[in-house]
Design a protein around this motif. Structure first.
Motif, PDB file in Angstrom:
ATOM      1  N   LYS A 165      64.982  22.301  73.522  1.00  0.00           N
ATOM      2  CA  LYS A 165      65.875  21.088  73.118  1.00  0.00           C
ATOM      3  C   LYS A 165      66.378  20.903  71.869  1.00  0.00           C
ATOM      4  O   LYS A 165      67.090  22.686  71.662  1.00  0.00           O
ATOM      5  CB  LYS A 165      64.226  20.886  71.574  1.00  0.00           C
ATOM      6  CG  LYS A 165      64.184  19.047  71.184  1.00  0.00           C
ATOM      7  CD  LYS A 165      63.195  19.155  70.382  1.00  0.00           C
ATOM      8  CE  LYS A 165      63.830  17.790  69.934  1.00  0.00           C
ATOM      9  NZ  LYS A 165      61.991  17.626  68.599  1.00  0.00           N
ATOM     10  N   GLU A 166      67.851  19.962  72.516  1.00  0.00           N
ATOM     11  CA  GLU A 166      68.784  19.659  71.895  1.00  0.00           C
ATOM     12  C   GLU A 166      68.287  19.139  70.522  1.00  0.00           C
ATOM     13  O   GLU A 166      67.858  18.440  70.558  1.00  0.00           O
ATOM     14  CB  GLU A 166      69.715  19.248  72.543  1.00  0.00           C
ATOM     15  CG  GLU A 166      70.618  19.884  73.481  1.00  0.00           C
ATOM     16  CD  GLU A 166      71.624  19.551  74.203  1.00  0.00           C
ATOM     17  OE1 GLU A 166      72.242  17.941  73.634  1.00  0.00           O
ATOM     18  OE2 GLU A 166      72.723  20.250  74.898  1.00  0.00           O
ATOM     19  N   ILE A 167      69.176  19.996  69.098  1.00  0.00           N
ATOM     20  CA  ILE A 167      69.101  19.015  68.136  1.00  0.00           C
ATOM     21  C   ILE A 167      70.344  19.754  67.381  1.00  0.00           C
ATOM     22  O   ILE A 167      71.249  20.081  67.527  1.00  0.00           O
ATOM     23  CB  ILE A 167      67.919  20.462  67.328  1.00  0.00           C
ATOM     24  CG1 ILE A 167      66.573  20.379  68.027  1.00  0.00           C
ATOM     25  CG2 ILE A 167      67.624  19.914  65.966  1.00  0.00           C
ATOM     26  CD1 ILE A 167      65.470  21.183  67.382  1.00  0.00           C
ATOM     27  N   ILE A 168      70.467  18.525  66.996  1.00  0.00           N
ATOM     28  CA  ILE A 168      71.542  18.025  65.563  1.00  0.00           C
ATOM     29  C   ILE A 168      71.097  18.253  63.851  1.00  0.00           C
ATOM     30  O   ILE A 168      70.063  17.408  63.761  1.00  0.00           O
ATOM     31  CB  ILE A 168      72.098  17.271  66.310  1.00  0.00           C
ATOM     32  CG1 ILE A 168      72.732  16.785  67.384  1.00  0.00           C
ATOM     33  CG2 ILE A 168      73.565  16.793  64.854  1.00  0.00           C
ATOM     34  CD1 ILE A 168      73.808  15.799  67.333  1.00  0.00           C
ATOM     35  N   VAL A 169      71.431  19.077  63.628  1.00  0.00           N
ATOM     36  CA  VAL A 169      71.530  19.790  62.173  1.00  0.00           C
ATOM     37  C   VAL A 169      72.713  18.479  60.969  1.00  0.00           C
ATOM     38  O   VAL A 169      73.649  19.195  62.036  1.00  0.00           O
ATOM     39  CB  VAL A 169      71.305  20.539  62.016  1.00  0.00           C
ATOM     40  CG1 VAL A 169      71.074  20.437  59.779  1.00  0.00           C
ATOM     41  CG2 VAL A 169      70.006  21.128  62.292  1.00  0.00           C
ATOM     42  N   LYS A 170      72.416  17.680  60.300  1.00  0.00           N
ATOM     43  CA  LYS A 170      73.749  17.513  59.695  1.00  0.00           C
ATOM     44  C   LYS A 170      73.442  17.696  58.279  1.00  0.00           C
ATOM     45  O   LYS A 170      72.787  18.606  57.937  1.00  0.00           O
ATOM     46  CB  LYS A 170      73.531  15.785  59.401  1.00  0.00           C
ATOM     47  CG  LYS A 170      73.630  15.058  60.536  1.00  0.00           C
ATOM     48  CD  LYS A 170      74.974  14.941  61.167  1.00  0.00           C
ATOM     49  CE  LYS A 170      75.029  13.647  62.137  1.00  0.00           C
ATOM     50  NZ  LYS A 170      76.508  13.946  62.033  1.00  0.00           N
ATOM     51  N   ALA A 171      74.689  18.620  58.108  1.00  0.00           N
ATOM     52  CA  ALA A 171      74.857  18.528  56.805  1.00  0.00           C
ATOM     53  C   ALA A 171      75.327  17.777  55.391  1.00  0.00           C
ATOM     54  O   ALA A 171      76.733  16.818  55.968  1.00  0.00           O
ATOM     55  CB  ALA A 171      75.889  20.271  56.634  1.00  0.00           C
ATOM     56  N   THR A 172      75.036  18.131  54.751  1.00  0.00           N
ATOM     57  CA  THR A 172      75.451  16.848  52.836  1.00  0.00           C
ATOM     58  C   THR A 172      77.080  17.961  52.175  1.00  0.00           C
ATOM     59  O   THR A 172      78.043  17.100  52.245  1.00  0.00           O
ATOM     60  CB  THR A 172      74.735  16.718  52.014  1.00  0.00           C
ATOM     61  OG1 THR A 172      74.020  18.307  52.167  1.00  0.00           O
ATOM     62  CG2 THR A 172      73.688  15.799  52.742  1.00  0.00           C
ATOM     63  N   ARG A 173      77.381  19.432  52.340  1.00  0.00           N
ATOM     64  CA  ARG A 173      77.686  19.963  52.157  1.00  0.00           C
ATOM     65  C   ARG A 173      79.481  20.536  52.330  1.00  0.00           C
ATOM     66  O   ARG A 173      80.351  20.338  52.405  1.00  0.00           O
ATOM     67  CB  ARG A 173      77.170  20.585  50.811  1.00  0.00           C
ATOM     68  CG  ARG A 173      77.097  19.817  49.735  1.00  0.00           C
ATOM     69  CD  ARG A 173      76.143  20.460  48.013  1.00  0.00           C
ATOM     70  NE  ARG A 173      77.349  21.988  48.373  1.00  0.00           N
ATOM     71  CZ  ARG A 173      76.878  22.362  47.572  1.00  0.00           C
ATOM     72  NH1 ARG A 173      76.085  23.269  47.349  1.00  0.00           N
ATOM     73  NH2 ARG A 173      77.810  23.473  46.827  1.00  0.00           N
ATOM     74  N   GLU A 174      78.383  21.558  53.176  1.00  0.00           N
ATOM     75  CA  GLU A 174      79.816  22.217  54.088  1.00  0.00           C
ATOM     76  C   GLU A 174      78.801  23.178  54.967  1.00  0.00           C
ATOM     77  O   GLU A 174      77.738  23.091  55.896  1.00  0.00           O
ATOM     78  CB  GLU A 174      80.189  23.726  52.792  1.00  0.00           C
ATOM     79  CG  GLU A 174      79.760  24.688  52.842  1.00  0.00           C
ATOM     80  CD  GLU A 174      79.931  25.399  51.511  1.00  0.00           C
ATOM     81  OE1 GLU A 174      81.083  25.693  51.776  1.00  0.00           O
ATOM     82  OE2 GLU A 174      78.932  26.128  51.667  1.00  0.00           O
ATOM     83  N   ILE A 175      79.591  23.122  56.714  1.00  0.00           N
ATOM     84  CA  ILE A 175      78.868  24.487  57.348  1.00  0.00           C
ATOM     85  C   ILE A 175      79.571  25.445  57.445  1.00  0.00           C
ATOM     86  O   ILE A 175      80.857  25.979  57.197  1.00  0.00           O
ATOM     87  CB  ILE A 175      79.688  23.514  58.673  1.00  0.00           C
ATOM     88  CG1 ILE A 175      78.987  22.017  59.328  1.00  0.00           C
ATOM     89  CG2 ILE A 175      79.057  24.294  60.114  1.00  0.00           C
ATOM     90  CD1 ILE A 175      77.752  21.921  59.208  1.00  0.00           C
ATOM     91  N   ILE A 176      78.280  27.057  57.893  1.00  0.00           N
ATOM     92  CA  ILE A 176      79.218  28.065  57.722  1.00  0.00           C
ATOM     93  C   ILE A 176      78.696  28.571  59.214  1.00  0.00           C
ATOM     94  O   ILE A 176      77.694  28.323  59.763  1.00  0.00           O
ATOM     95  CB  ILE A 176      78.319  28.852  56.534  1.00  0.00           C
ATOM     96  CG1 ILE A 176      79.263  28.267  55.079  1.00  0.00           C
ATOM     97  CG2 ILE A 176      78.888  30.554  56.511  1.00  0.00           C
ATOM     98  CD1 ILE A 176      78.267  29.037  53.726  1.00  0.00           C
ATOM     99  N   LEU A 177      79.801  28.864  59.312  1.00  0.00           N
ATOM    100  CA  LEU A 177      79.898  29.608  61.247  1.00  0.00           C
ATOM    101  C   LEU A 177      79.731  31.327  60.497  1.00  0.00           C
ATOM    102  O   LEU A 177      80.986  31.590  60.736  1.00  0.00           O
ATOM    103  CB  LEU A 177      81.303  28.782  62.081  1.00  0.00           C
ATOM    104  CG  LEU A 177      80.758  28.813  63.440  1.00  0.00           C
ATOM    105  CD1 LEU A 177      79.328  29.136  64.494  1.00  0.00           C
ATOM    106  CD2 LEU A 177      82.200  28.856  64.538  1.00  0.00           C
ATOM    107  N   SER A 178      79.500  31.829  61.121  1.00  0.00           N
ATOM    108  CA  SER A 178      79.036  33.075  61.087  1.00  0.00           C
ATOM    109  C   SER A 178      78.654  33.373  62.049  1.00  0.00           C
ATOM    110  O   SER A 178      77.147  33.606  62.946  1.00  0.00           O
ATOM    111  CB  SER A 178      77.873  33.554  60.311  1.00  0.00           C
ATOM    112  OG  SER A 178      77.792  35.081  60.164  1.00  0.00           O
ATOM    113  N   ALA A 179      79.844  34.073  63.263  1.00  0.00           N
ATOM    114  CA  ALA A 179      78.946  34.591  64.538  1.00  0.00           C
ATOM    115  C   ALA A 179      78.948  35.760  64.763  1.00  0.00           C
ATOM    116  O   ALA A 179      79.505  36.331  64.701  1.00  0.00           O
ATOM    117  CB  ALA A 179      80.237  33.655  66.044  1.00  0.00           C
TER     118      ALA A 179
END
Length: 185
Positions: A165-179
């Motif tokens: 399932k494709e899911i979108i999660v919205k952020a209110t402050r920030e997105i931290i990408l740690s790959a």
């Protein structure tokens, strides 16, 4: 399980490519903040190899919860660094960002176990927070971007769950990408 840091010239190139603030000087405090580095003891054979390799002492830190140290070494590793040293000398290279590099491992030298973001940050106190949900086995497909006040801002993450399932999660402050790679957050 090695800690391989981007070089100063690479970070500075990110900024030159149009990413203000993404340079070595600005990123260094964050690189130091997440880990604590443990040098080998004075009698360890690892020291001989480290003396033959290029290392950036600016990255050594005692500030963070992820533990890093150097693996035990032997004659094969010594021959590797001696060979790199000769190659670099023959090429008349005097830089510090390529060559025989010794990278610390994400191993806690006290327990001889892997130290990771999970063991360092995801403690019992953190896991019981009502505002945190950890999703495993998800594959991020994109960072959701929106325009705000004329700037492009990351506002969410789209991912595919274990069930497909494709899911979108919205952020209110920030997105931290740690790959990372397998089983790395």
């Amino acid at each position: 399980m090695q800690m391989v840091y981007t070089s100063k010239p690479a970070f500075d190139a990110w900024e030159k490519l149009g990413n203000p603030g993404w340079n070595w000087e600005n990123m260094l405090p964050y690189l130091r903040k997440f880990h604590s580095h443990h040098n080998p003891g004075p009698a360890e054979a690892t020291n001989e190899i480290l003396n033959m390799s290029n290392q950036d002492d600016a990255l050594k830190s005692s500030e963070g919860p992820v533990q890093t140290s150097f693996s035990e070494t032997g004659e094969i590793e010594k021959a590797w660094y001696e060979s790199w040293g000769k190659i670099m000398k023959d090429l008349k290279y005097e830089g510090s960002d390529i060559g025989g590099l010794a990278h610390p491992s994400s191993i806690d030298p006290k327990t001889r176990t892997r130290s990771s973001a999970t063991s360092a940050y995801y403690t019992a106190d953190v896991s019981s927070r009502p505002n945190l949900r950890v999703v495993t086995g998800a594959l991020v497909s994109k960072i959701v971007l929106d325009k705000k006040d004329g700037e492009v801002v990351a506002t969410g993450v789209q991912f595919v769950s274990n069930s497909g399932k494709e899911i979108i999660v919205k952020a209110t402050r920030e997105i931290i990408l740690s790959a990372g790679t397998m089983k790395s957050p």
